[in-house]
Scaffold this active site. Structure first.
Site, short mmCIF file in Angstrom:
data_model
loop_
_atom_site.label_atom_id
_atom_site.label_comp_id
_atom_site.label_asym_id
_atom_site.label_seq_id
_atom_site.Cartn_x
_atom_site.Cartn_y
_atom_site.Cartn_z
N ASP A 72 -2.04 -3.36 -1.73
CA ASP A 72 -2.29 -3.41 -0.29
C ASP A 72 -3.35 -4.47 0.02
O ASP A 72 -3.21 -5.28 0.94
CB ASP A 72 -2.80 -2.05 0.22
CG ASP A 72 -1.77 -0.94 0.08
OD1 ASP A 72 -1.16 -0.59 1.10
OD2 ASP A 72 -1.60 -0.43 -1.03
N THR A 143 3.27 2.51 0.91
CA THR A 143 2.36 2.62 -0.24
C THR A 143 2.72 3.81 -1.11
O THR A 143 2.69 3.74 -2.34
CB THR A 143 0.90 2.71 0.23
OG1 THR A 143 0.58 1.55 1.00
CG2 THR A 143 -0.05 2.80 -0.95
#
Length: 213
Positions: A72, A143
Site C-alpha cells: 500500500d 488489501t
C-alpha cells in the site's frame, strides 16, 4: 468504485494558478501512475514469496480486516510523487498516510516522468483550471485480498474529479486474470474508454502476428 474515504489524506493542497489542465493529458498521467503503482505491488509480492509480507493495522483502526501492507505504502509513494512532479500544485487525496508512504521512497531519487499521450481512445479537448481538480488515489484496493493471496481481486485506483464530480479514472490491474504484465483500464466521461498493457493473450497474439509476418 473510486471513492473518497473519510480517512484519506489530503496531499499537495496548494493549487497553482496558471494555464488550464487538459483532461486527456491528466488522465494519461494517472494511467501511467497507476501502472507504477501496479509495479510496486508486484515487486512486494515477488519479495513476499521468499521473505514474507509486513502487515500492520492502520493507526486508530481496530477492525481486524482494516490492515496496511508495505505494498500500500510503496504504491502510494510511487503514484503520488510522480503525479506531483508532472503537475506541481495538483490536489491529491490519498488513502494512506503521506509521511509513512514517503518512507518507501529513495531519498534524492526523482520520480519517473509520466506520459501525457497514452489515452488515444479517450480523445478530449476539454481543459479546466487546476484549482478545480482533485485526484483521488487508492494505491491498493483490496488489501485484505492481497494479504490472503487472492491477487486477481487487487487493483490500484486513480480517479479525477472536477468541481467535486467524478469525470475520469484509471484502474490498474497488477495481476490480470490472463497473466502477464499489469493492465490499466481508463475512461473519461463523454470521451471514451480504453486499456493499456496486456497479459499473456495479448503477448501471444503479438508473437503470432510477428511469426506470420
Amino acid at each position: 468504485p473510486l471513492r473518497c474515504d473519510p480517512g484519506m489524506q489530503v496531499l499537495g493542497t496548494t493549487a497553482l494558478i496558471g494555464n488550464p489542465v487538459p483532461l486527456n493529458a491528466l488522465l494519461s498521467t494517472c494511467v501511467d501512475a497507476a501502472r507504477l503503482g501496479c509495479r510496486e505491488i508486484r515487486a512486494v509480492q515477488a519479495n513476499r514469496e521468499s521473505n514474507g509480507l509486513d502487515v500492520m493495522s492502520k493507526p486508530g483502526e481496530e477492525f481486524r480486516y482494516t490492515v496496511l501492507t508495505e505494498a500500500d505504502l510503496a504504491a502510494q509513494q510511487a503514484i503520488v510523487s510522480a503525479l506531483r512532479a508532472a503537475w506541481p500544485g495538483l490536489l491529491v487525496v490519498g488513502e494512506e498516510d503521506d509521511a509513512a508512504a514517503a518512507e518507501k521512497g529513495v531519498p534524492g531519487e526523482e520520480p519517473p516522468v509520466l506520459s501525457k499521450d497514452l489515452c488515444a481512445d479517450a480523445a478530449c479537448e476539454r481543459a479546466v483550471p487546476m484549482a478545480d481538480i482533485a485526484v483521488f488515489v487508492d494505491p491498493l484496493d483490496g488489501t485484505r485480498e492481497f494479504v490472503e493471496g487472492r491477487l486477481g481481486n487487487v487493483q490500484s485506483l486513480v480517479g479525477i474529479a472536477v468541481d467535486g464530480r467524478a469525470v475520469a479514472g484509471a484502474v490498474g490491474l497488477p495481476f490480470p486474470e490472463e497473466g502477464g504484465e499489469p493492465q490499466v483500464l481508463y475512461a473519461l466521461v463523454g470521451a471514451g474508454s480504453g486499456a493499456l498493457g496486456g497479459g499473456l493473450a495479448a503477448a501471444e497474439e503479438a508473437a503470432a502476428a510477428a511469426t506470420a509476418a
